[in-house]
Design an enzyme around this catalytic site. Structure first.
Site, PDB file in Angstrom:
ATOM      1  CB  CYS A  62      -2.425   8.051  -9.093  1.00 21.86           C
ATOM      2  SG  CYS A  62      -1.434   6.795  -9.892  1.00 21.86           S
ATOM      3  CG  HIS A 105      -4.340   6.272  -5.995  1.00 17.89           C
ATOM      4  ND1 HIS A 105      -4.934   5.645  -7.069  1.00 17.89           N
ATOM      5  CD2 HIS A 105      -2.995   6.136  -6.175  1.00 17.89           C
ATOM      6  CE1 HIS A 105      -3.993   5.176  -7.871  1.00 17.89           C
ATOM      7  NE2 HIS A 105      -2.814   5.456  -7.349  1.00 17.89           N
ATOM      8  CG  ASN A 144      -1.996   2.389  -9.371  1.00 16.74           C
ATOM      9  OD1 ASN A 144      -2.891   3.131  -9.771  1.00 16.74           O
ATOM     10  ND2 ASN A 144      -0.807   2.831  -8.994  1.00 16.74           N
TER      11      ASN A 144
HETATM   12  N1  ACO Z   1       7.756 -10.279  -7.796  1.00 16.85           N
HETATM   13  C1  ACO Z   1       8.733 -10.737  -6.999  1.00 16.85           C
HETATM   14  N2  ACO Z   1       9.733  -9.951  -6.563  1.00 16.85           N
HETATM   15  C2  ACO Z   1       9.724  -8.665  -6.938  1.00 16.85           C
HETATM   16  C3  ACO Z   1       8.718  -8.126  -7.770  1.00 16.85           C
HETATM   17  C4  ACO Z   1       7.713  -8.998  -8.209  1.00 16.85           C
HETATM   18  N3  ACO Z   1       6.704  -8.581  -9.000  1.00 16.85           N
HETATM   19  N4  ACO Z   1       8.970  -6.811  -7.964  1.00 16.85           N
HETATM   20  C5  ACO Z   1      10.096  -6.525  -7.285  1.00 16.85           C
HETATM   21  N5  ACO Z   1      10.563  -7.641  -6.658  1.00 16.85           N
HETATM   22  C6  ACO Z   1      11.749  -7.760  -5.827  1.00 16.85           C
HETATM   23  C7  ACO Z   1      12.754  -6.684  -6.116  1.00 16.85           C
HETATM   24  O1  ACO Z   1      13.577  -7.039  -7.206  1.00 16.85           O
HETATM   25  C8  ACO Z   1      13.521  -6.620  -4.808  1.00 16.85           C
HETATM   26  O2  ACO Z   1      14.422  -7.687  -4.796  1.00 16.85           O
HETATM   27  P1  ACO Z   1      15.910  -7.474  -4.146  1.00 16.85           P
HETATM   28  O3  ACO Z   1      15.645  -7.156  -2.712  1.00 16.85           O
HETATM   29  O4  ACO Z   1      16.549  -8.785  -4.392  1.00 16.85           O
HETATM   30  O5  ACO Z   1      16.506  -6.342  -4.901  1.00 16.85           O
HETATM   31  C9  ACO Z   1      12.442  -6.912  -3.763  1.00 16.85           C
HETATM   32  O6  ACO Z   1      11.360  -7.563  -4.470  1.00 16.85           O
HETATM   33  C10 ACO Z   1      11.919  -5.681  -3.052  1.00 16.85           C
HETATM   34  O7  ACO Z   1      11.627  -4.676  -4.022  1.00 16.85           O
HETATM   35  P2  ACO Z   1      11.120  -3.231  -3.599  1.00 16.85           P
HETATM   36  O8  ACO Z   1      10.955  -2.402  -4.850  1.00 16.85           O
HETATM   37  O9  ACO Z   1      11.988  -2.687  -2.510  1.00 16.85           O
HETATM   38  O10 ACO Z   1       9.685  -3.595  -2.993  1.00 16.85           O
HETATM   39  P3  ACO Z   1       8.672  -2.678  -2.259  1.00 16.85           P
HETATM   40  O11 ACO Z   1       8.343  -3.258  -0.944  1.00 16.85           O
HETATM   41  O12 ACO Z   1       9.055  -1.218  -2.313  1.00 16.85           O
HETATM   42  O13 ACO Z   1       7.350  -2.845  -3.155  1.00 16.85           O
HETATM   43  C11 ACO Z   1       6.116  -1.586  -4.801  1.00 16.85           C
HETATM   44  C12 ACO Z   1       7.367  -2.431  -4.512  1.00 16.85           C
HETATM   45  C13 ACO Z   1       4.910  -2.485  -4.630  1.00 16.85           C
HETATM   46  C14 ACO Z   1       6.212  -1.058  -6.231  1.00 16.85           C
HETATM   47  C15 ACO Z   1       6.030  -0.398  -3.808  1.00 16.85           C
HETATM   48  O14 ACO Z   1       7.280   0.254  -3.756  1.00 16.85           O
HETATM   49  C16 ACO Z   1       4.966   0.610  -4.147  1.00 16.85           C
HETATM   50  O15 ACO Z   1       3.797   0.355  -4.043  1.00 16.85           O
HETATM   51  N6  ACO Z   1       5.368   1.853  -4.505  1.00 16.85           N
HETATM   52  C17 ACO Z   1       4.460   2.997  -4.638  1.00 16.85           C
HETATM   53  C18 ACO Z   1       3.588   2.934  -5.830  1.00 16.85           C
HETATM   54  C19 ACO Z   1       2.789   4.222  -5.921  1.00 16.85           C
HETATM   55  O16 ACO Z   1       2.243   4.722  -4.954  1.00 16.85           O
HETATM   56  N7  ACO Z   1       2.776   4.817  -7.087  1.00 16.85           N
HETATM   57  C20 ACO Z   1       2.165   6.146  -7.219  1.00 16.85           C
HETATM   58  C21 ACO Z   1       1.011   6.128  -8.048  1.00 16.85           C
HETATM   59  S1  ACO Z   1       1.232   5.351  -9.612  1.00 16.85           S
HETATM   60  C22 ACO Z   1       0.925   6.534 -10.841  1.00 16.85           C
HETATM   61  O17 ACO Z   1       0.959   7.720 -10.607  1.00 16.85           O
HETATM   62  C23 ACO Z   1       0.635   6.031 -12.244  1.00 16.85           C
END
Ligand code: ACO
Length: 326
Positions: free
Chosen positions: A113, A253, A283
């Protein structure tokens, strides 16, 4: 002093829109969860025949047109991508051929990214050292083809698109004031596409284990991204003796609206001075910053003399910023 300035921008996204509601038929998710956790409402998805260079071509043509330049005027083409047409050759070379940019050298940059800002920093260095006068930098991604559509933790996040900028040398007091790039390879496993490379070459087994799809430790990545970006933006402004209040627009980003808001809060920047389009594109990795920049320029949100700050965090892990006087 010679600086690199952005003469023009362009962007291109596929026509097909995939909404959060559409995703409900693929995985166990909801519009509420995706909106609340990420700020994404819909994303663009390329069709079966499209590759990254096709989107890159659309963005590059738009940038050339906007600057009234021909492809033969380019000295260098840099494409930032982690979803290129093929492992070999570079997507930049395929783009060069399609544009018929005979004079240009061409290569890809892989910084996930952060890739577009990495590309800007390379272009900036070449221009300042007077090796090249005019450089096209493109961020182009088709992550939908590397997305596991059965994995709800990743498939709701990504979208396809491309953005481009043309940089030229100038002796005027404008352009890139600073371009900072950083990496910490000790966290390489936070984001990866494990199969299909030389570590785990493509085989029936890698496909059966779905290793050719992106894997992300989302929650860990989130925490590192927030902390790192908060430090990066303050450092970049401090080093350039600028106060956040002097910043006209932050172009982050677009990975997660919560990350964007945390960075804006750290700078005490009102959201009106932050470019946000994650709701429409998700993203798009290396394409996200140049698409947002192009939309900001087209919407008249960037004016001559403005200070704007681009920043990104991505797989590697990598992070980067570019402070620009427009
Ligand atoms: N729909 C419903 N529930 C979901 C989904 C979904 N699509 N995805 C995950 N959940 C659930 C999980 O299973 C978990 O359930 P549990 O508590 O029963 O285990 C719960 O939701 C919480 O999951 P988390 O992973 O803790 O959620 P979080 O608040 O961290 O959000 C996310 C996830 C959106 C991926 C976030 O962590 C994020 O944005 N991370 C950073 C992404 C980023 O910056 N990437 C870098 C660039 S990408 C690149 O370089 C290509």
């Amino acid at each position: 002093m010679i600086r690199a300035w952005i003469v023009s921008t362009g962007s291109f996204v596929p026509e097909r829109i995939l909404t959060n509601d559409d995703l409900k038929s693929l995985v166990d998710t909801s519009d509420e969860w995706i909106m609340e956790r990420t700020g994404i409402r819909e994303r663009r998805i390329a069709d079966k025949t499209e590759a990254a260079s096709d989107l890159a071509y659309g963005a590059a043509k738009a940038a050339l047109k906007s600057a009234d330049l021909k492809a033969r005027d380019l000295d260098l083409i840099i494409v930032a991508t982690v979803s290129g047409d093929m492992l070999l050759p570079s997507t930049a070379c395929i783009l060069q051929d399609r544009l018929n940019a005979k004079k240009a050298a061409a290569f890809d940059v892989n910084a996930a990214c952060s890739g577009f800002i990495y590309g800007l920093s390379v272009a900036n260095a070449y221009i300042k050292s007077k090796l090249f006068k005019r450089v096209l930098v493109v961020g182009a991604e088709i992550l939908s083809k590397f997305t596991d559509w059965e994995d709800r933790t990743t498939c709701v996040l990504f979208g396809d698109g491309a953005g481009a900028a043309i940089l030229e040398a100038t002796a005027e007091e404008k352009g890139i004031l600073s371009a900072k790039i950083h990496s910490d390879g000790s966290m390489w496993d936070l984001l990866q596409t494990p199969g299909g490379g030389s570590r785990k070459p493509a085989s029936r087994e890698t496909i059966r284990r779905r290793l050719h799809f992106i894997k992300m430790k989302g929650n860990e990545t989130f925490k590192v991204a927030v902390r790192t970006l908060e430090n990066l933006v303050t450092e970049t402004l401090d080093e350039n003796n600028l106060k956040p209040s002097q910043l006209s627009l932050l172009i982050p980003h677009q990975a997660n609206l919560r990350i964007i808001k945390a960075t804006a809060e750290r700078l005490k920047l009102p959201l009106e001075r932050v470019m946000i389009n994650i709701d429409r594109y998700g993203n798009t990795s290396a394409a996200s910053v140049p698409i947002a920049l192009d939309e900001a320029v087209k919407a008249g949100r960037v004016k001559e003399g403005d200070h704007i700050l681009l920043e990104a965090f991505g797989g590697g892990v990598t992070w980067a910023s570019a402070l620009i006087k427009w």
